[in-house]
Design an enzyme around this catalytic site. Structure first.
Site, mmCIF file in Angstrom:
data_model
loop_
_atom_site.group_PDB
_atom_site.id
_atom_site.type_symbol
_atom_site.label_atom_id
_atom_site.label_comp_id
_atom_site.label_asym_id
_atom_site.label_seq_id
_atom_site.Cartn_x
_atom_site.Cartn_y
_atom_site.Cartn_z
ATOM 1 N N HIS A 21 -4.445 0.931 7.525
ATOM 2 C CA HIS A 21 -3.101 1.512 7.608
ATOM 3 C C HIS A 21 -2.962 2.680 6.622
ATOM 4 O O HIS A 21 -2.488 3.756 6.989
ATOM 5 C CB HIS A 21 -2.051 0.423 7.327
ATOM 6 C CG HIS A 21 -0.638 0.931 7.323
ATOM 7 N ND1 HIS A 21 0.282 0.599 8.289
ATOM 8 C CD2 HIS A 21 0.009 1.771 6.471
ATOM 9 C CE1 HIS A 21 1.430 1.222 8.032
ATOM 10 N NE2 HIS A 21 1.299 1.926 6.920
ATOM 11 N N GLU A 22 -3.405 2.461 5.383
ATOM 12 C CA GLU A 22 -3.296 3.531 4.376
ATOM 13 C C GLU A 22 -4.241 4.680 4.691
ATOM 14 O O GLU A 22 -3.905 5.849 4.491
ATOM 15 C CB GLU A 22 -3.573 2.974 2.969
ATOM 16 C CG GLU A 22 -2.595 1.904 2.497
ATOM 17 C CD GLU A 22 -1.141 2.278 2.724
ATOM 18 O OE1 GLU A 22 -0.773 3.452 2.534
ATOM 19 O OE2 GLU A 22 -0.357 1.384 3.112
ATOM 20 N N HIS A 56 -2.807 7.088 6.955
ATOM 21 C CA HIS A 56 -1.884 8.033 6.298
ATOM 22 C C HIS A 56 -2.623 9.286 5.824
ATOM 23 O O HIS A 56 -2.107 10.394 5.977
ATOM 24 C CB HIS A 56 -1.193 7.382 5.102
ATOM 25 C CG HIS A 56 0.030 6.590 5.455
ATOM 26 N ND1 HIS A 56 1.122 7.127 6.081
ATOM 27 C CD2 HIS A 56 0.330 5.291 5.250
ATOM 28 C CE1 HIS A 56 2.048 6.196 6.255
ATOM 29 N NE2 HIS A 56 1.597 5.067 5.762
ATOM 30 N N CYS A 67 5.963 -0.017 7.413
ATOM 31 C CA CYS A 67 5.526 1.130 6.621
ATOM 32 C C CYS A 67 6.709 1.586 5.771
ATOM 33 O O CYS A 67 7.830 1.674 6.278
ATOM 34 C CB CYS A 67 5.079 2.257 7.553
ATOM 35 S SG CYS A 67 4.557 3.744 6.683
ATOM 36 N N LEU A 68 6.467 1.873 4.494
ATOM 37 C CA LEU A 68 7.567 2.255 3.601
ATOM 38 C C LEU A 68 8.233 3.560 4.044
ATOM 39 O O LEU A 68 9.382 3.799 3.706
ATOM 40 C CB LEU A 68 7.063 2.389 2.159
ATOM 41 C CG LEU A 68 6.555 1.083 1.513
ATOM 42 C CD1 LEU A 68 6.064 1.344 0.093
ATOM 43 C CD2 LEU A 68 7.630 0.011 1.517
ATOM 44 N N GLN A 85 2.778 10.019 1.392
ATOM 45 C CA GLN A 85 4.094 9.380 1.397
ATOM 46 C C GLN A 85 4.933 9.736 0.176
ATOM 47 O O GLN A 85 6.122 9.420 0.126
ATOM 48 C CB GLN A 85 3.945 7.851 1.461
ATOM 49 C CG GLN A 85 3.348 7.365 2.765
ATOM 50 C CD GLN A 85 3.259 5.855 2.787
ATOM 51 O OE1 GLN A 85 2.332 5.276 2.245
ATOM 52 N NE2 GLN A 85 4.250 5.204 3.396
ATOM 53 N N GLY A 134 0.846 -1.198 0.000
ATOM 54 C CA GLY A 134 0.000 0.000 0.000
ATOM 55 C C GLY A 134 0.875 1.238 0.000
ATOM 56 O O GLY A 134 2.018 1.197 0.477
#
Ligand code: NI
Length: 190
Positions: free
Chosen positions: A141-142, A145, A99-100, A51, A46
């Site tokens: 999670h996304e 963000h 998380c990226l 991000q 995701g």
């Protein structure tokens, strides 16, 4: 085109993102394509617009590689524009999330297992859907963000203090990562 991923510590990750008007971004399909490419390049499931430095209510997910272990992830490749979680239900369960924007850190995070969500897809078609289990978790999670929240915000003060140095190192670019990132506190020339 792959975009640099914004690292922990940048204020864009803490900002509540704003809704997108259909005519506001004529190139939104290109942006969505770039976000998928960026996500695949970093082996994520995701990626949310903040991000990549854009405070917009947009995120993409693709968890189809995990469909063998998690049947609900079959065909789970989607774009979410102006998403709004309408309902969350069930007993919270823990999963070790990453998380990226926060490379090399994984933590057990508790979330409810069912969600109902309204959103627009890349063709501005409206959907109202329910997701459960891992699919719900990826969306939650996304979604966090675009609400300006990170999984680290869900940790206990003690746990957060234990990883504080690692988080500061990430902000300064002192982390080994094999995808392109932008570090908010990096010294010039890094
Ligand atoms: Ni993330």
């Amino acid at each position: 085109m792959k975009l640099p991923i914004i690292a922990y510590g940048d204020p864009v990750l803490k900002r509540k993102a704003t809704a997108i008007e259909p005519d506001e971004y004529p190139n939104i399909k290109q942006l969505i394509e770039d976000m998928f490419e960026t996500m695949y390049g970093a082996r994520g499931v995701g990626l949310a617009a903040p991000q990549v430095g854009l405070s917009m209510r947009l995120f993409v997910v693709d968890a189809t590689p995990f469909a063998d272990e998690e049947p609900e992830l079959k065909d789970f490749k989607k774009t979410f524009i102006n998403a709004c979680i309408l309902e969350e239900s069930g007993d919270e369960w823990a999963f070790n999330e990453g998380c990226l924007s926060i490379p090399d850190i994984r933590e057990d995070i508790y979330r409810q297992p069912h969600i109902r969500i309204s959103y627009y897809d890349e063709d501005w078609k409206h959907h109202e859907e329910t997701f459960r289990g891992m699919a719900a978790r990826i969306v939650q999670h996304e979604y966090d963000h675009i609400e300006g929240k990170l999984f680290t915000d869900k940790l206990s003060p003690l746990r957060k203090r234990l990883i504080e140095k690692k988080l500061n190192d990430i902000s300064r670019g002192m982390v080994n990562v094999d995808y392109k990132m932008k570090f908010p506190a990096a010294k010039k020339g890094r």
